[in-house]
Design an enzyme around this catalytic site. Sequence first.
Site, PDB file in Angstrom:
ATOM      1  N   GLY A  19     102.270 -26.959 -33.154  1.00  0.00           N
ATOM      2  CA  GLY A  19     102.161 -27.153 -31.665  1.00  0.00           C
ATOM      3  C   GLY A  19     101.565 -28.294 -31.319  1.00  0.00           C
ATOM      4  O   GLY A  19     101.795 -29.310 -32.292  1.00  0.00           O
ATOM      5  N   ARG A  97      97.608 -21.606 -21.524  1.00  0.00           N
ATOM      6  CA  ARG A  97      97.564 -21.156 -20.105  1.00  0.00           C
ATOM      7  C   ARG A  97      98.794 -21.969 -19.311  1.00  0.00           C
ATOM      8  O   ARG A  97      98.863 -23.222 -19.733  1.00  0.00           O
ATOM      9  CB  ARG A  97      96.343 -20.860 -19.548  1.00  0.00           C
ATOM     10  CG  ARG A  97      95.655 -22.082 -18.968  1.00  0.00           C
ATOM     11  CD  ARG A  97      94.421 -21.970 -18.037  1.00  0.00           C
ATOM     12  NE  ARG A  97      93.787 -23.254 -17.976  1.00  0.00           N
ATOM     13  CZ  ARG A  97      92.816 -23.366 -16.913  1.00  0.00           C
ATOM     14  NH1 ARG A  97      92.841 -22.646 -16.052  1.00  0.00           N
ATOM     15  NH2 ARG A  97      92.013 -24.457 -16.625  1.00  0.00           N
ATOM     16  N   GLN A 117      92.187 -13.731 -38.677  1.00  0.00           N
ATOM     17  CA  GLN A 117      91.885 -15.103 -39.084  1.00  0.00           C
ATOM     18  C   GLN A 117      90.393 -15.065 -39.691  1.00  0.00           C
ATOM     19  O   GLN A 117      90.022 -15.668 -40.722  1.00  0.00           O
ATOM     20  CB  GLN A 117      91.978 -16.115 -38.130  1.00  0.00           C
ATOM     21  CG  GLN A 117      93.534 -16.311 -38.125  1.00  0.00           C
ATOM     22  CD  GLN A 117      94.115 -17.401 -36.905  1.00  0.00           C
ATOM     23  OE1 GLN A 117      93.194 -18.067 -36.427  1.00  0.00           O
ATOM     24  NE2 GLN A 117      95.246 -17.635 -37.025  1.00  0.00           N
ATOM     25  N   ASP A 164      85.022 -30.857 -22.747  1.00  0.00           N
ATOM     26  CA  ASP A 164      84.253 -30.810 -21.280  1.00  0.00           C
ATOM     27  C   ASP A 164      83.292 -31.811 -21.095  1.00  0.00           C
ATOM     28  O   ASP A 164      83.070 -32.420 -20.263  1.00  0.00           O
ATOM     29  CB  ASP A 164      83.553 -29.225 -21.178  1.00  0.00           C
ATOM     30  CG  ASP A 164      84.620 -28.073 -21.338  1.00  0.00           C
ATOM     31  OD1 ASP A 164      85.508 -28.025 -20.406  1.00  0.00           O
ATOM     32  OD2 ASP A 164      84.797 -27.614 -22.350  1.00  0.00           O
ATOM     33  N   ARG A 167      84.718 -35.260 -21.166  1.00  0.00           N
ATOM     34  CA  ARG A 167      85.186 -35.166 -19.500  1.00  0.00           C
ATOM     35  C   ARG A 167      84.011 -35.561 -18.834  1.00  0.00           C
ATOM     36  O   ARG A 167      84.145 -36.541 -17.750  1.00  0.00           O
ATOM     37  CB  ARG A 167      85.822 -34.067 -18.895  1.00  0.00           C
ATOM     38  CG  ARG A 167      86.931 -33.830 -19.561  1.00  0.00           C
ATOM     39  CD  ARG A 167      87.781 -32.272 -19.376  1.00  0.00           C
ATOM     40  NE  ARG A 167      88.888 -32.241 -19.686  1.00  0.00           N
ATOM     41  CZ  ARG A 167      89.698 -30.872 -19.826  1.00  0.00           C
ATOM     42  NH1 ARG A 167      88.843 -29.811 -19.675  1.00  0.00           N
ATOM     43  NH2 ARG A 167      91.033 -30.925 -20.317  1.00  0.00           N
ATOM     44  N   HIS A 192      83.572 -22.286 -21.882  1.00  0.00           N
ATOM     45  CA  HIS A 192      84.643 -23.215 -21.753  1.00  0.00           C
ATOM     46  C   HIS A 192      85.677 -22.593 -20.572  1.00  0.00           C
ATOM     47  O   HIS A 192      86.721 -22.319 -20.833  1.00  0.00           O
ATOM     48  CB  HIS A 192      85.410 -23.821 -22.944  1.00  0.00           C
ATOM     49  CG  HIS A 192      86.724 -24.398 -22.692  1.00  0.00           C
ATOM     50  ND1 HIS A 192      86.733 -25.690 -22.197  1.00  0.00           N
ATOM     51  CD2 HIS A 192      87.992 -24.239 -23.180  1.00  0.00           C
ATOM     52  CE1 HIS A 192      87.719 -26.097 -22.001  1.00  0.00           C
ATOM     53  NE2 HIS A 192      88.784 -25.429 -22.293  1.00  0.00           N
TER      54      HIS A 192
HETATM   55  P1  NAD Z   1     101.192 -24.940 -28.544  1.00  0.00           P
HETATM   56  O1  NAD Z   1     101.905 -23.787 -27.642  1.00  0.00           O
HETATM   57  O2  NAD Z   1     101.906 -26.228 -28.101  1.00  0.00           O
HETATM   58  O3  NAD Z   1     101.081 -24.725 -29.727  1.00  0.00           O
HETATM   59  C1  NAD Z   1     100.369 -23.425 -30.384  1.00  0.00           C
HETATM   60  C2  NAD Z   1     100.851 -23.392 -31.852  1.00  0.00           C
HETATM   61  O4  NAD Z   1     100.179 -22.087 -32.084  1.00  0.00           O
HETATM   62  C3  NAD Z   1     102.403 -22.947 -31.607  1.00  0.00           C
HETATM   63  O5  NAD Z   1     103.036 -23.788 -32.602  1.00  0.00           O
HETATM   64  C4  NAD Z   1     102.433 -21.496 -32.119  1.00  0.00           C
HETATM   65  O6  NAD Z   1     103.516 -20.981 -33.161  1.00  0.00           O
HETATM   66  C5  NAD Z   1     101.085 -21.464 -33.162  1.00  0.00           C
HETATM   67  N1  NAD Z   1     100.420 -20.058 -33.243  1.00  0.00           N
HETATM   68  C6  NAD Z   1     100.663 -18.919 -32.334  1.00  0.00           C
HETATM   69  N2  NAD Z   1     100.185 -17.944 -32.866  1.00  0.00           N
HETATM   70  C7  NAD Z   1      99.548 -18.313 -33.982  1.00  0.00           C
HETATM   71  C8  NAD Z   1      98.889 -17.697 -35.451  1.00  0.00           C
HETATM   72  N3  NAD Z   1      98.432 -16.378 -35.018  1.00  0.00           N
HETATM   73  N4  NAD Z   1      98.689 -18.402 -36.254  1.00  0.00           N
HETATM   74  C9  NAD Z   1      99.098 -19.515 -36.522  1.00  0.00           C
HETATM   75  N5  NAD Z   1      99.909 -20.360 -35.438  1.00  0.00           N
HETATM   76  C10 NAD Z   1      99.955 -19.718 -34.307  1.00  0.00           C
HETATM   77  O7  NAD Z   1      99.673 -24.993 -27.556  1.00  0.00           O
HETATM   78  P2  NAD Z   1      98.603 -26.365 -27.405  1.00  0.00           P
HETATM   79  O8  NAD Z   1      98.873 -27.153 -26.455  1.00  0.00           O
HETATM   80  O9  NAD Z   1      98.790 -26.880 -29.094  1.00  0.00           O
HETATM   81  O10 NAD Z   1      97.325 -25.451 -27.343  1.00  0.00           O
HETATM   82  C11 NAD Z   1      96.806 -24.575 -28.326  1.00  0.00           C
HETATM   83  C12 NAD Z   1      95.670 -23.715 -27.580  1.00  0.00           C
HETATM   84  O11 NAD Z   1      94.311 -24.572 -27.325  1.00  0.00           O
HETATM   85  C13 NAD Z   1      95.843 -23.093 -26.463  1.00  0.00           C
HETATM   86  O12 NAD Z   1      95.351 -21.744 -26.357  1.00  0.00           O
HETATM   87  C14 NAD Z   1      95.019 -23.734 -25.448  1.00  0.00           C
HETATM   88  O13 NAD Z   1      94.737 -23.179 -24.245  1.00  0.00           O
HETATM   89  C15 NAD Z   1      94.007 -24.255 -26.154  1.00  0.00           C
HETATM   90  N6  NAD Z   1      93.392 -25.627 -25.677  1.00  0.00           N
HETATM   91  C16 NAD Z   1      91.870 -25.480 -25.737  1.00  0.00           C
HETATM   92  C17 NAD Z   1      91.067 -26.528 -25.341  1.00  0.00           C
HETATM   93  C18 NAD Z   1      89.721 -26.507 -25.421  1.00  0.00           C
HETATM   94  O14 NAD Z   1      89.077 -27.421 -24.921  1.00  0.00           O
HETATM   95  N7  NAD Z   1      88.853 -25.619 -25.858  1.00  0.00           N
HETATM   96  C19 NAD Z   1      91.860 -27.626 -25.028  1.00  0.00           C
HETATM   97  C20 NAD Z   1      92.905 -27.682 -24.788  1.00  0.00           C
HETATM   98  C21 NAD Z   1      93.853 -26.378 -25.283  1.00  0.00           C
HETATM   99  C1  LMR Z   2      91.568 -27.687 -21.104  1.00  0.00           C
HETATM  100  O1  LMR Z   2      90.499 -27.489 -20.663  1.00  0.00           O
HETATM  101  O2  LMR Z   2      92.343 -28.667 -20.903  1.00  0.00           O
HETATM  102  C2  LMR Z   2      92.128 -26.409 -21.935  1.00  0.00           C
HETATM  103  O3  LMR Z   2      91.286 -25.470 -21.993  1.00  0.00           O
HETATM  104  C3  LMR Z   2      93.428 -25.997 -21.481  1.00  0.00           C
HETATM  105  C4  LMR Z   2      93.242 -25.085 -20.156  1.00  0.00           C
HETATM  106  O4  LMR Z   2      93.979 -24.226 -20.077  1.00  0.00           O
HETATM  107  O5  LMR Z   2      92.659 -25.877 -19.292  1.00  0.00           O
END
Ligand code: NAD
Ligand code: LMR
Length: 334
Positions: A19, A97, A117, A164, A167, A192
């Site tokens: 991803g 999201r 996991q 965060d 930021r 978060h």
């Molecule tokens: P994305 O859709 O580009 O990639 C997600 C990947 O996860 C996909 O390739 C999918 O095939 C894979 N996947 C789904 N289920 C899986 C599983 N069970 N095991 C292994 N792989 C699996 O999404 P992204 O932009 O890379 O974002 C990933 C996550 O990170 C989202 O939940 C997003 O909201 C979160 N995120 C969190 C923060 C934070 O600050 N905590 C910041 C940004 C994004």
């Molecule tokens: C962020 O803070 O950018 C991530 O958690 C992605 C989101 O859904 O806000």
Amino acid sequence: MTAMNAPQPITVTVTGAGGQIGYAALFRIASGAMFGADQPVALRLLEIPQGVKGAEGAALELIDGAFPLLASIDISTTPDEGFAGTNVALLVGSRPRTAGMERADLLAANGAIFGPQGRAINEHAADDVRVLVVGNPANTNALIAQRNAPDVPAERFTALTRLDHNRAVGLLAERAGARVADISGVTIWGNHSTTQYPDLSHATISGRAALDVVGETWGRGAYIERVANRGAEIIEVRGGSSVASAANAAIDHVRDWALGTGEAWTSVSLPSTGAYGIPEGLIASVPAHAVDGGWRVVEGLEIDAFSRAKIDASVAELAAERDQVAAMGLIPAE
Ligand code: NAD
Ligand code: LMR
């Protein structure tokens, strides 16, 4: 000479490696940004079948990067294989999201990923495994993974609030016309989510109280709203959730955990031991130093009534999310 003395590779598993965040993180990990310029890494890319092509493509490009520190690349589709012998697990894989959703709306879609996991980490990871959950809602997903890994010390499970934190520092520097390097003592408390509390009470800019520099009206008003809603702002402007800044924050988090923070503190979501009145066990963001490979919560900060109310509101949301996943059967009964 150097080859003979080179340390053993650290094995890093990245879930969702096919991803967007995976793609942004893998090359920097391979380049040494996570553990420094002398530490080899072995990468394990864990995906679901639908995402394997993305991981395979990233692996081809990693070979083409000819990274001297990259000892090996393995791709797997089962958590048991993906976490075998892993030292650092970055749990990214899950659905992001889209506009109009809150992160907690993802619990139903993503929560079920983290129990299996957690169990695979419990059974197959290295004894020193350290886990960072990025996939949203990150704090509660980390709780699910941790509660399904009873043999791993609880404090090895963390969730990402470093984005965060970064930021909060970046936006403060912009407002004050200061350099990031001149800012210290910023804290993100809680979840978060939009209830998080970016706290400037103890922050300084070149040694001056940050709230004196930027004023309380902004520092305890619009600033908090801006930081807490930055994820949604990015989604609106980019048309998709944050990627490079999220990967960067994940690398910052693990690098500090492994190499230490020194005098400075950062913000980390950790299983609470009751500090600052946060109920034990909730994975909540707190100010912490990294020392000798572990996190130490900053002690003794004065919490005024404004901060207390903000922290309590975010912690109440975490408790509600915990109760929700308990009702869904995603965490074992205590
Ligand atoms: P994305 O859709 O580009 O990639 C997600 C990947 O996860 C996909 O390739 C999918 O095939 C894979 N996947 C789904 N289920 C899986 C599983 N069970 N095991 C292994 N792989 C699996 O999404 P992204 O932009 O890379 O974002 C990933 C996550 O990170 C989202 O939940 C997003 O909201 C979160 N995120 C969190 C923060 C934070 O600050 N905590 C910041 C940004 C994004
Ligand atoms: C962020 O803070 O950018 C991530 O958690 C992605 C989101 O859904 O806000």
